[in-house]
Design a protein around this motif. Structure first.
Motif, PDB file in Angstrom:
ATOM      1  N   MET A 152       0.836  -1.186   0.000  1.00 25.71           N
ATOM      2  CA  MET A 152       0.000   0.000   0.000  1.00 25.71           C
ATOM      3  C   MET A 152       0.882   1.252   0.000  1.00 25.71           C
ATOM      4  O   MET A 152       1.804   1.369   0.787  1.00 25.71           O
ATOM      5  N   ALA A 153       0.597   2.176  -0.891  1.00 25.87           N
ATOM      6  CA  ALA A 153       1.376   3.399  -1.001  1.00 25.87           C
ATOM      7  C   ALA A 153       1.111   4.313   0.189  1.00 25.87           C
ATOM      8  O   ALA A 153      -0.028   4.488   0.604  1.00 25.87           O
ATOM      9  N   VAL A 154       2.155   4.871   0.753  1.00 23.16           N
ATOM     10  CA  VAL A 154       2.017   5.798   1.880  1.00 23.16           C
ATOM     11  C   VAL A 154       2.410   7.211   1.475  1.00 23.16           C
ATOM     12  O   VAL A 154       2.346   8.127   2.285  1.00 23.16           O
ATOM     13  N   ALA A 155       2.818   7.386   0.230  1.00 23.39           N
ATOM     14  CA  ALA A 155       3.225   8.706  -0.254  1.00 23.39           C
ATOM     15  C   ALA A 155       2.762   8.855  -1.699  1.00 23.39           C
ATOM     16  O   ALA A 155       2.253   7.910  -2.310  1.00 23.39           O
ATOM     17  N   GLY A 156       2.959  10.049  -2.236  1.00 22.07           N
ATOM     18  CA  GLY A 156       2.556  10.323  -3.609  1.00 22.07           C
ATOM     19  C   GLY A 156       3.350   9.497  -4.611  1.00 22.07           C
ATOM     20  O   GLY A 156       4.385   8.911  -4.274  1.00 22.07           O
ATOM     21  N   PRO A 157       2.880   9.445  -5.862  1.00 21.04           N
ATOM     22  CA  PRO A 157       3.534   8.607  -6.876  1.00 21.04           C
ATOM     23  C   PRO A 157       4.988   8.993  -7.156  1.00 21.04           C
ATOM     24  O   PRO A 157       5.808   8.134  -7.470  1.00 21.04           O
ATOM     25  N   GLU A 158       5.310  10.267  -7.018  1.00 23.69           N
ATOM     26  CA  GLU A 158       6.689  10.695  -7.258  1.00 23.69           C
ATOM     27  C   GLU A 158       7.641  10.108  -6.222  1.00 23.69           C
ATOM     28  O   GLU A 158       8.735   9.639  -6.557  1.00 23.69           O
ATOM     29  N   ILE A 159       7.224  10.148  -4.962  1.00 27.15           N
ATOM     30  CA  ILE A 159       8.062   9.598  -3.892  1.00 27.15           C
ATOM     31  C   ILE A 159       8.125   8.084  -4.005  1.00 27.15           C
ATOM     32  O   ILE A 159       9.185   7.480  -3.813  1.00 27.15           O
ATOM     33  N   GLU A 160       7.013   7.449  -4.346  1.00 29.03           N
ATOM     34  CA  GLU A 160       7.009   5.991  -4.526  1.00 29.03           C
ATOM     35  C   GLU A 160       7.944   5.589  -5.672  1.00 29.03           C
ATOM     36  O   GLU A 160       8.635   4.578  -5.599  1.00 29.03           O
ATOM     37  N   ARG A 161       7.978   6.408  -6.721  1.00 34.06           N
ATOM     38  CA  ARG A 161       8.895   6.135  -7.845  1.00 34.06           C
ATOM     39  C   ARG A 161      10.345   6.277  -7.398  1.00 34.06           C
ATOM     40  O   ARG A 161      11.202   5.484  -7.768  1.00 34.06           O
ATOM     41  N   LEU A 162      10.632   7.291  -6.582  1.00 33.48           N
ATOM     42  CA  LEU A 162      11.972   7.472  -6.028  1.00 33.48           C
ATOM     43  C   LEU A 162      12.378   6.254  -5.211  1.00 33.48           C
ATOM     44  O   LEU A 162      13.493   5.741  -5.346  1.00 33.48           O
ATOM     45  N   ILE A 163      11.472   5.763  -4.383  1.00 37.07           N
ATOM     46  CA  ILE A 163      11.743   4.583  -3.561  1.00 37.07           C
ATOM     47  C   ILE A 163      12.030   3.375  -4.451  1.00 37.07           C
ATOM     48  O   ILE A 163      12.988   2.625  -4.226  1.00 37.07           O
ATOM     49  N   ALA A 164      11.207   3.189  -5.486  1.00 41.64           N
ATOM     50  CA  ALA A 164      11.391   2.048  -6.394  1.00 41.64           C
ATOM     51  C   ALA A 164      12.737   2.112  -7.104  1.00 41.64           C
ATOM     52  O   ALA A 164      13.415   1.094  -7.280  1.00 41.64           O
ATOM     53  N   LEU A 165      13.155   3.318  -7.509  1.00 43.87           N
ATOM     54  CA  LEU A 165      14.449   3.471  -8.182  1.00 43.87           C
ATOM     55  C   LEU A 165      15.608   3.238  -7.218  1.00 43.87           C
ATOM     56  O   LEU A 165      16.597   2.590  -7.569  1.00 43.87           O
ATOM     57  N   LEU A 166      15.495   3.758  -6.003  1.00 38.58           N
ATOM     58  CA  LEU A 166      16.549   3.544  -4.998  1.00 38.58           C
ATOM     59  C   LEU A 166      16.683   2.062  -4.662  1.00 38.58           C
ATOM     60  O   LEU A 166      17.789   1.569  -4.427  1.00 38.58           O
ATOM     61  N   VAL A 180      20.564  17.969   0.503  1.00 36.22           N
ATOM     62  CA  VAL A 180      21.004  16.706  -0.095  1.00 36.22           C
ATOM     63  C   VAL A 180      20.276  16.374  -1.394  1.00 36.22           C
ATOM     64  O   VAL A 180      20.906  16.090  -2.420  1.00 36.22           O
ATOM     65  N   LEU A 181      18.942  16.404  -1.373  1.00 38.12           N
ATOM     66  CA  LEU A 181      18.165  15.943  -2.533  1.00 38.12           C
ATOM     67  C   LEU A 181      18.443  16.763  -3.792  1.00 38.12           C
ATOM     68  O   LEU A 181      18.729  16.200  -4.855  1.00 38.12           O
ATOM     69  N   GLU A 182      18.371  18.078  -3.690  1.00 32.80           N
ATOM     70  CA  GLU A 182      18.550  18.917  -4.873  1.00 32.80           C
ATOM     71  C   GLU A 182      19.984  18.854  -5.424  1.00 32.80           C
ATOM     72  O   GLU A 182      20.169  18.697  -6.632  1.00 32.80           O
ATOM     73  N   PRO A 183      21.030  18.927  -4.557  1.00 31.27           N
ATOM     74  CA  PRO A 183      22.391  18.763  -5.098  1.00 31.27           C
ATOM     75  C   PRO A 183      22.612  17.373  -5.710  1.00 31.27           C
ATOM     76  O   PRO A 183      23.292  17.247  -6.732  1.00 31.27           O
ATOM     77  N   ALA A 189      16.126   5.743   2.825  1.00 33.65           N
ATOM     78  CA  ALA A 189      16.943   6.681   2.048  1.00 33.65           C
ATOM     79  C   ALA A 189      16.076   7.758   1.408  1.00 33.65           C
ATOM     80  O   ALA A 189      16.428   8.946   1.415  1.00 33.65           O
ATOM     81  N   ALA A 190      14.919   7.367   0.877  1.00 38.24           N
ATOM     82  CA  ALA A 190      14.013   8.343   0.257  1.00 38.24           C
ATOM     83  C   ALA A 190      13.506   9.346   1.290  1.00 38.24           C
ATOM     84  O   ALA A 190      13.455  10.559   1.021  1.00 38.24           O
ATOM     85  N   LEU A 191      13.161   8.857   2.451  1.00 37.58           N
ATOM     86  CA  LEU A 191      12.682   9.746   3.510  1.00 37.58           C
ATOM     87  C   LEU A 191      13.782  10.722   3.921  1.00 37.58           C
ATOM     88  O   LEU A 191      13.530  11.921   4.111  1.00 37.58           O
ATOM     89  N   TYR A 192      15.014  10.229   4.034  1.00 39.15           N
ATOM     90  CA  TYR A 192      16.153  11.088   4.372  1.00 39.15           C
ATOM     91  C   TYR A 192      16.316  12.179   3.309  1.00 39.15           C
ATOM     92  O   TYR A 192      16.496  13.359   3.632  1.00 39.15           O
ATOM     93  N   LEU A 193      16.247  11.792   2.028  1.00 34.81           N
ATOM     94  CA  LEU A 193      16.413  12.753   0.939  1.00 34.81           C
ATOM     95  C   LEU A 193      15.310  13.808   0.945  1.00 34.81           C
ATOM     96  O   LEU A 193      15.569  15.001   0.769  1.00 34.81           O
ATOM     97  N   VAL A 194      14.082  13.362   1.135  1.00 34.84           N
ATOM     98  CA  VAL A 194      12.946  14.280   1.116  1.00 34.84           C
ATOM     99  C   VAL A 194      13.014  15.264   2.290  1.00 34.84           C
ATOM    100  O   VAL A 194      12.736  16.451   2.134  1.00 34.84           O
ATOM    101  N   ARG A 230      13.100  -1.736   2.163  1.00 36.72           N
ATOM    102  CA  ARG A 230      13.071  -0.993   3.435  1.00 36.72           C
ATOM    103  C   ARG A 230      14.173   0.065   3.485  1.00 36.72           C
ATOM    104  O   ARG A 230      13.940   1.205   3.905  1.00 36.72           O
ATOM    105  N   SER A 231      15.379  -0.309   3.063  1.00 36.87           N
ATOM    106  CA  SER A 231      16.487   0.658   3.039  1.00 36.87           C
ATOM    107  C   SER A 231      16.189   1.786   2.057  1.00 36.87           C
ATOM    108  O   SER A 231      16.527   2.950   2.311  1.00 36.87           O
ATOM    109  N   ALA A 232      15.569   1.448   0.939  1.00 36.71           N
ATOM    110  CA  ALA A 232      15.223   2.462  -0.059  1.00 36.71           C
ATOM    111  C   ALA A 232      14.216   3.452   0.514  1.00 36.71           C
ATOM    112  O   ALA A 232      14.303   4.659   0.260  1.00 36.71           O
ATOM    113  N   ARG A 233      13.253   2.963   1.302  1.00 32.06           N
ATOM    114  CA  ARG A 233      12.279   3.863   1.941  1.00 32.06           C
ATOM    115  C   ARG A 233      12.972   4.819   2.907  1.00 32.06           C
ATOM    116  O   ARG A 233      12.682   6.011   2.938  1.00 32.06           O
TER     117      ARG A 233
END
Length: 200
Positions: A1-15, A40-43, A29-34, A24-27
């Protein structure tokens, strides 16, 4: 079940596709970046875009860099008479971190493996033989992983290079059977190069 918008879910899937990162690690990492978007995220996004646009494979050695020839090949202080043959770019980077030799490299891009359908023509051995045949190389160091495929490839290369008369050596003690160069510490790699011996 998605807990965030599609953009963040896509980031998680790519990570999650990165080595060493599961879902789990990808989630995490995505949360840390966001959470650290500006710091961190923009650079990171800018750096990824720049590398994506500029990255290329060196036409001389097979290294991955943002210039062709790569930084290693452009370094005039390296010993052009010694050519270190590695299976993968990760192995080249590991050897450079260890700073064991100031030599030139040749990245095969894999090993001979009947199970995986990779033959000598699939991994750039012909290019290696052509480089050695040019006459500048006096020693070829086979810095292959201590796996069955790595040693099979090393034996094949030794046979192919025999007519050139070039000295062929291999890494010595310190590289465990089944070991991969990228996972070895710098001291072990340095000892293996210092004690290298003729192949065969």
């Amino acid at each position: 079940m998605a807990v965030a918008g599609p953009e963040i879910e896509r980031l998680i899937a790519l990570l999650a596709k990165l080595p060493g990162l599961g879902p789990r690690s990808a989630r995490r990492a995505a949360l840390y970046l966001v959470k650290r978007r500006e710091a961190v995220l923009e650079p990171l996004a800018r750096a990824l875009a720049e590398v994506g646009e500029r990255v290329s494979v060196c036409s001389s050695c097979g290294n991955v860099d943002t210039s062709d020839p790569c930084t290693v090949c452009l370094d005039a202080t390296r010993d052009a008479s010694t050519l270190i043959v590695v299976e993968d770019v990760a192995d080249l980077w590991a050897l450079e971190r260890a700073a064991v030799m100031r030599a030139r490299y040749h990245v095969l891009g894999g090993t001979i493996s009947a199970l995986d359908g990779f033959g000598p023509e699939d991994i750039g051995i012909g290019r290696l033989v052509a480089r050695v045949a040019e006459g500048e190389v006096g020693e070829v160091v086979l810095a292959m992983n201590a796996t069955v495929e790595g040693q099979t490839t090393a034996h094949y290369i030794t046979e192919r290079l025999e007519p050139t008369g070039v000295r062929v050596s291999r890494l010595a003690s310190g590289v465990p059977i089944g070991g991969e160069l990228d996972y070895l510490d710098e001291g072990t790699l340095a000892a293996a190069f210092t004690q290298r011996r003729p192949f065969g």
